[in-house]
Motif scaffolding. Structure first.
Motif, PDB file in Angstrom:
ATOM      1  N   GLU A   1      25.181 -23.546  88.320  1.00 35.77           N
ATOM      2  CA  GLU A   1      23.922 -23.987  87.923  1.00 35.77           C
ATOM      3  C   GLU A   1      22.793 -23.087  88.273  1.00 35.77           C
ATOM      4  O   GLU A   1      21.682 -22.729  87.693  1.00 35.77           O
ATOM      5  CB  GLU A   1      23.357 -25.513  88.234  1.00 35.77           C
ATOM      6  N   VAL A   2      22.773 -22.712  89.612  1.00 31.67           N
ATOM      7  CA  VAL A   2      21.812 -21.811  90.188  1.00 31.67           C
ATOM      8  C   VAL A   2      21.831 -20.708  89.175  1.00 31.67           C
ATOM      9  O   VAL A   2      20.539 -19.915  88.886  1.00 31.67           O
ATOM     10  CB  VAL A   2      22.084 -21.429  91.454  1.00 31.67           C
ATOM     11  N   ARG A   3      22.788 -20.002  88.784  1.00 31.79           N
ATOM     12  CA  ARG A   3      22.924 -18.788  88.209  1.00 31.79           C
ATOM     13  C   ARG A   3      22.283 -19.075  86.713  1.00 31.79           C
ATOM     14  O   ARG A   3      21.371 -18.077  86.277  1.00 31.79           O
ATOM     15  CB  ARG A   3      24.537 -18.321  87.911  1.00 31.79           C
ATOM     16  N   ARG A   4      22.401 -20.122  85.996  1.00 29.73           N
ATOM     17  CA  ARG A   4      22.054 -20.317  84.803  1.00 29.73           C
ATOM     18  C   ARG A   4      20.471 -20.609  84.850  1.00 29.73           C
ATOM     19  O   ARG A   4      19.566 -19.967  84.076  1.00 29.73           O
ATOM     20  CB  ARG A   4      22.526 -21.615  84.284  1.00 29.73           C
ATOM     21  N   ILE A   5      20.005 -21.241  85.883  1.00 36.58           N
ATOM     22  CA  ILE A   5      18.241 -21.316  86.068  1.00 36.58           C
ATOM     23  C   ILE A   5      17.719 -20.003  86.406  1.00 36.58           C
ATOM     24  O   ILE A   5      16.677 -19.671  85.998  1.00 36.58           O
ATOM     25  CB  ILE A   5      18.044 -22.464  87.337  1.00 36.58           C
ATOM     26  N   ALA A   6      18.492 -19.314  87.213  1.00 35.19           N
ATOM     27  CA  ALA A   6      17.713 -17.738  87.690  1.00 35.19           C
ATOM     28  C   ALA A   6      17.946 -17.157  86.457  1.00 35.19           C
ATOM     29  O   ALA A   6      16.812 -16.214  86.349  1.00 35.19           O
ATOM     30  CB  ALA A   6      18.809 -17.210  88.858  1.00 35.19           C
ATOM     31  N   ASP A   7      18.944 -16.929  85.550  1.00 35.99           N
ATOM     32  CA  ASP A   7      18.895 -16.212  84.378  1.00 35.99           C
ATOM     33  C   ASP A   7      17.990 -16.715  83.397  1.00 35.99           C
ATOM     34  O   ASP A   7      17.081 -15.869  82.910  1.00 35.99           O
ATOM     35  CB  ASP A   7      20.169 -16.358  83.756  1.00 35.99           C
ATOM     36  N   PHE A   8      17.440 -18.095  83.179  1.00 33.17           N
ATOM     37  CA  PHE A   8      16.482 -18.626  82.232  1.00 33.17           C
ATOM     38  C   PHE A   8      15.060 -18.131  82.880  1.00 33.17           C
ATOM     39  O   PHE A   8      14.402 -17.613  82.158  1.00 33.17           O
ATOM     40  CB  PHE A   8      16.589 -20.045  82.207  1.00 33.17           C
ATOM     41  N   PHE A   9      14.561 -18.141  84.189  1.00 35.46           N
ATOM     42  CA  PHE A   9      13.534 -17.917  84.491  1.00 35.46           C
ATOM     43  C   PHE A   9      13.321 -16.510  84.754  1.00 35.46           C
ATOM     44  O   PHE A   9      12.150 -16.148  84.795  1.00 35.46           O
ATOM     45  CB  PHE A   9      13.233 -18.456  85.962  1.00 35.46           C
TER      46      PHE A   9
ATOM     47  N   TRP B   1      17.932 -23.960  79.910  1.00 34.81           N
ATOM     48  CA  TRP B   1      18.791 -22.845  80.924  1.00 34.81           C
ATOM     49  C   TRP B   1      20.125 -23.102  80.633  1.00 34.81           C
ATOM     50  O   TRP B   1      21.070 -22.102  80.557  1.00 34.81           O
ATOM     51  CB  TRP B   1      18.364 -22.941  82.319  1.00 34.81           C
ATOM     52  N   ASP B   2      20.800 -24.361  80.416  1.00 35.82           N
ATOM     53  CA  ASP B   2      22.114 -24.610  79.831  1.00 35.82           C
ATOM     54  C   ASP B   2      22.229 -24.444  78.519  1.00 35.82           C
ATOM     55  O   ASP B   2      23.380 -23.876  78.150  1.00 35.82           O
ATOM     56  CB  ASP B   2      22.376 -26.172  80.263  1.00 35.82           C
ATOM     57  N   ALA B   3      21.351 -24.487  77.723  1.00 32.88           N
ATOM     58  CA  ALA B   3      21.320 -24.316  76.223  1.00 32.88           C
ATOM     59  C   ALA B   3      21.569 -22.835  76.030  1.00 32.88           C
ATOM     60  O   ALA B   3      22.335 -22.368  75.430  1.00 32.88           O
ATOM     61  CB  ALA B   3      20.198 -24.784  75.466  1.00 32.88           C
TER      62      ALA B   3
ATOM     63  N   MET C   1      25.064 -21.669  77.197  1.00 33.50           N
ATOM     64  CA  MET C   1      26.032 -22.072  76.105  1.00 33.50           C
ATOM     65  C   MET C   1      25.871 -20.916  74.753  1.00 33.50           C
ATOM     66  O   MET C   1      26.830 -20.474  74.259  1.00 33.50           O
ATOM     67  CB  MET C   1      25.840 -23.438  75.354  1.00 33.50           C
ATOM     68  N   LEU C   2      24.771 -20.567  74.693  1.00 34.60           N
ATOM     69  CA  LEU C   2      24.460 -19.713  73.425  1.00 34.60           C
ATOM     70  C   LEU C   2      24.990 -18.118  73.803  1.00 34.60           C
ATOM     71  O   LEU C   2      25.678 -17.621  73.071  1.00 34.60           O
ATOM     72  CB  LEU C   2      23.232 -19.460  72.818  1.00 34.60           C
ATOM     73  N   LYS C   3      24.607 -17.627  75.107  1.00 30.22           N
ATOM     74  CA  LYS C   3      25.043 -16.235  75.541  1.00 30.22           C
ATOM     75  C   LYS C   3      26.383 -16.126  75.977  1.00 30.22           C
ATOM     76  O   LYS C   3      26.814 -14.926  75.769  1.00 30.22           O
ATOM     77  CB  LYS C   3      23.986 -15.929  76.663  1.00 30.22           C
ATOM     78  N   SER C   4      26.903 -17.184  76.592  1.00 36.36           N
ATOM     79  CA  SER C   4      28.343 -16.895  77.178  1.00 36.36           C
ATOM     80  C   SER C   4      29.442 -17.031  76.426  1.00 36.36           C
ATOM     81  O   SER C   4      30.643 -16.869  76.765  1.00 36.36           O
ATOM     82  CB  SER C   4      28.356 -17.949  78.374  1.00 36.36           C
ATOM     83  N   GLY C   5      29.276 -17.650  75.146  1.00 33.48           N
ATOM     84  CA  GLY C   5      30.139 -17.674  74.167  1.00 33.48           C
ATOM     85  C   GLY C   5      31.266 -19.130  74.355  1.00 33.48           C
ATOM     86  O   GLY C   5      32.316 -18.907  74.093  1.00 33.48           O
TER      87      GLY C   5
ATOM     88  N   VAL D   1      30.347 -32.392  78.290  1.00 32.74           N
ATOM     89  CA  VAL D   1      29.332 -32.296  79.578  1.00 32.74           C
ATOM     90  C   VAL D   1      29.999 -31.084  80.335  1.00 32.74           C
ATOM     91  O   VAL D   1      31.209 -31.463  80.459  1.00 32.74           O
ATOM     92  CB  VAL D   1      29.067 -33.568  80.126  1.00 32.74           C
ATOM     93  N   PHE D   2      29.230 -30.353  81.034  1.00 33.92           N
ATOM     94  CA  PHE D   2      29.597 -29.279  82.010  1.00 33.92           C
ATOM     95  C   PHE D   2      28.895 -29.436  83.409  1.00 33.92           C
ATOM     96  O   PHE D   2      29.431 -28.783  84.323  1.00 33.92           O
ATOM     97  CB  PHE D   2      29.923 -27.929  81.590  1.00 33.92           C
ATOM     98  N   SER D   3      27.814 -30.065  83.438  1.00 32.66           N
ATOM     99  CA  SER D   3      26.946 -30.650  84.489  1.00 32.66           C
ATOM    100  C   SER D   3      26.465 -29.186  85.292  1.00 32.66           C
ATOM    101  O   SER D   3      26.202 -28.326  84.568  1.00 32.66           O
ATOM    102  CB  SER D   3      27.673 -31.522  85.481  1.00 32.66           C
ATOM    103  N   THR D   4      26.873 -29.056  86.511  1.00 30.53           N
ATOM    104  CA  THR D   4      26.376 -27.958  87.326  1.00 30.53           C
ATOM    105  C   THR D   4      27.505 -26.785  87.555  1.00 30.53           C
ATOM    106  O   THR D   4      27.422 -25.890  88.124  1.00 30.53           O
ATOM    107  CB  THR D   4      26.050 -28.527  88.798  1.00 30.53           C
ATOM    108  N   LEU D   5      28.463 -27.076  86.821  1.00 31.72           N
ATOM    109  CA  LEU D   5      29.588 -26.270  86.791  1.00 31.72           C
ATOM    110  C   LEU D   5      29.613 -25.370  85.683  1.00 31.72           C
ATOM    111  O   LEU D   5      28.827 -25.424  84.550  1.00 31.72           O
ATOM    112  CB  LEU D   5      31.013 -26.694  86.926  1.00 31.72           C
ATOM    113  N   ASN D   6      30.707 -24.372  85.480  1.00 33.81           N
ATOM    114  CA  ASN D   6      30.858 -23.489  84.216  1.00 33.81           C
ATOM    115  C   ASN D   6      31.412 -23.971  83.183  1.00 33.81           C
ATOM    116  O   ASN D   6      30.707 -23.608  81.869  1.00 33.81           O
ATOM    117  CB  ASN D   6      31.793 -22.397  84.516  1.00 33.81           C
ATOM    118  N   SER D   7      32.228 -25.247  82.893  1.00 35.45           N
ATOM    119  CA  SER D   7      32.695 -25.569  81.741  1.00 35.45           C
ATOM    120  C   SER D   7      33.352 -26.887  82.037  1.00 35.45           C
ATOM    121  O   SER D   7      33.351 -27.349  83.266  1.00 35.45           O
ATOM    122  CB  SER D   7      33.801 -24.718  81.111  1.00 35.45           C
TER     123      SER D   7
END
Length: 479
Positions: free
Chosen positions: A77-85, A204-206, A209-213, A227-233
């Motif tokens: 989740e940290v990775r997704r939020i960092a990428d988003f911002f 950031w989760d959306a 989902m779009l970028k990671s395939g 649901v994948f919550s704070t994990l990858n899948s």
């Protein structure tokens, strides 16, 4: 039969709350992200995690394991939020390496407690390491050195963590308290965020989902995905929730109730049937192995949690995907994924068992990317059976060593747990290990964090029994 208090030594009262250090670390990272320093976070996060991990490792072995668990819980989740911002998706983010790097620190315990390696209690782990080493040699010959080494490291980390716990057995009371607290708070955070994610779908989760395939889990819209919550899948999330809910059988307090309810709801929303079955198997074992009085209290708690979860599924958006998935269990022969898996077993059984030497490390999983010029998964990059993967990778010699060590660990843990029937944690730990083994039919649940959960499950009863014997010998407990 032995009983054992979980209060720990007097100095335990001066220990930090297990959630404090991870909380401060993640709060600092969040501040950097909000300051739009995403690229800085990509480098600072793994470095900072290792430094904090070393501090926890030196301070207390149980706090180190707790921090490692939190990294596995929250790093995706940290990775997704960092990428988003940061405004850009990074397909190879160093943030994802933080949990692995911190888990590798447990290998230091092999050096500091090297005498334990030659003891009987470490012998099953030694057999597993020998099996992996054999598969490493074969993999270097049949595949490539980078892919074989990567897969070997991926597989051996859980064994290191298990040895770390085994060698630091005198800290068992602290392990009991810290791990129950870690899973209770962990399920609280993961469960609550999972519900929020399902209802709102944060941007950031959306984007992830779009970028990671990973479009196979649904659409990046509220109520439209697994649901994948704070994990990858959903798969890794379901396994974490399954293990966490079982460990929470030993917990108490409001956090446990909220975490259990939200965790159960999110586990159902992952639609991962193997984890549902694992939870049932592990729960039945745990209930069967505790004394009657404790069993009655635990069953009552399970009924209350189930009842509190029901109102959530009065909402159609929550109920429909779960009911549809449950219906597929009753008509399993018509289920497409079941049919594909059965065809795989029918066609691959002879292949997996006929190769005496085995294909070696690097033949399956993520490691196959290192054999490809385009960094794509190889032919067996996605392998849907842990049962088939073991003989396919390790061959006959490695499989014999591996299964001997594995069955030894499970049998010993069951025996030690049954000797301490009033201890709910030990029953839950063994139940978790058995659940993970039952899930080998679907995937390899003995690697990565799944493997760490398994090692905790088979090691905690061993060190708990040893600690109880030490107390009994000194007059601190009555066998």
């Amino acid at each position: 039969m032995m009983t054992l208090a979980l209060d720990g030594p007097r100095r335990a009262s001066r220990q930090l709350h297990p959630a404090l250090v991870p909380g401060l670390f993640f709060a600092f990272v969040l501040v950097l992200i909000l300051l739009r320093l995403g690229r800085v976070v990509e480098l600072a996060y793994p470095v900072g995690a290792v430094l904090v991990g070393l501090m926890c490792y030196r301070r207390n072995p149980a706090e180190y394991v707790s921090f490692m668990c939190w990294l596995y819980f929250l790093s995706p989740e940290v990775r997704r939020i960092a990428d988003f911002f940061n405004g850009a998706y990074n397909p190879i983010s160093p943030i994802q390496m933080a949990p692995v790097l911190v888990a590798i620190l447990s290998g230091l315990t092999v050096l500091t407690h090297y005498r334990v390696v030659a003891t009987k209690r470490a012998f099953p782990s030694l057999l597993i390491v020998l099996a992996m080493t054999y598969a490493l040699v074969v993999g270097c010959i049949r595949n490539s050195v980078p892919s074989a080494l990567f897969s070997f490291g991926y597989a051996i980390i859980p064994v290191f963590v298990g040895f770390h716990v085994l060698a630091t057995w005198k800290h068992f009371p602290v392990y009991s308290r810290v791990l129950v607290s870690t899973f209770s708070w962990g399920m609280f955070v993961i469960g609550i965020y999972g519900v929020i994610q399902y209802v709102l779908m944060p941007p950031w989760d959306a984007m992830w989902m779009l970028k990671s395939g990973i479009g196979s889990v649904g659409e990046p819209l509220p109520f439209s995905f697994r649901v994948f919550s704070t994990l990858n899948s959903p798969g890794p999330l379901a396994t974490v929730l399954m293990g966490g809910l079982l460990f929470m059988l030993a917990g108490r307090g409001k956090v446990v109730w909220v975490g259990a309810v939200s965790g159960l709801v999110v586990l159902l929303l992952t639609a991962v049937r193997s984890a549902w079955g694992g939870l049932i198997i592990g729960g039945i074992y745990a209930l069967a192995c505790i004394d009657a009085r404790t069993r009655a209290r635990v069953i009552l708690a399970i009924l209350i949690v189930s009842a509190l979860s029901v109102p959530m599924f009065a909402v159609e958006e929550f109920a429909k995907p779960v009911l549809d998935r449950m219906e597929s269990v009753t008509s399993i022969k018509d289920d497409r994924s079941f049919q594909i898996r059965m065809r795989f077993y029918e066609s691959f059984l002879a292949v997996a068992t006929s190769d005496i030497a085995g294909q070696g490390m690097g033949a399956v999983g993520i490691g196959t990317k290192l054999d490809s010029a385009t960094s794509q998964l190889g032919k067996f990059g996605v392998f849907d059976s842990g049962l088939m993967e073991i003989p396919f990778v390790m061959g006959w010699p490695g499989t014999l060593l591996y299964l001997t060590g594995l069955l030894w660990m499970i049998g010993r843990a069951m025996k030690r747990g049954l000797a301490m029937k009033s201890n709910r944690l030990l029953a839950a730990a063994v139940g978790t290990a058995i659940a993970l083994v039952s899930m080998l039919v679907f995937s390899n649940t003995l690697n990565a964090f799944d493997g760490i959960l398994f090692q905790l499950g088979v090691t905690l009863p061993v060190i708990g029994h040893r600690y109880a014997r030490m107390l009994a010998a000194s007059g601190g407990a009555t066998p």
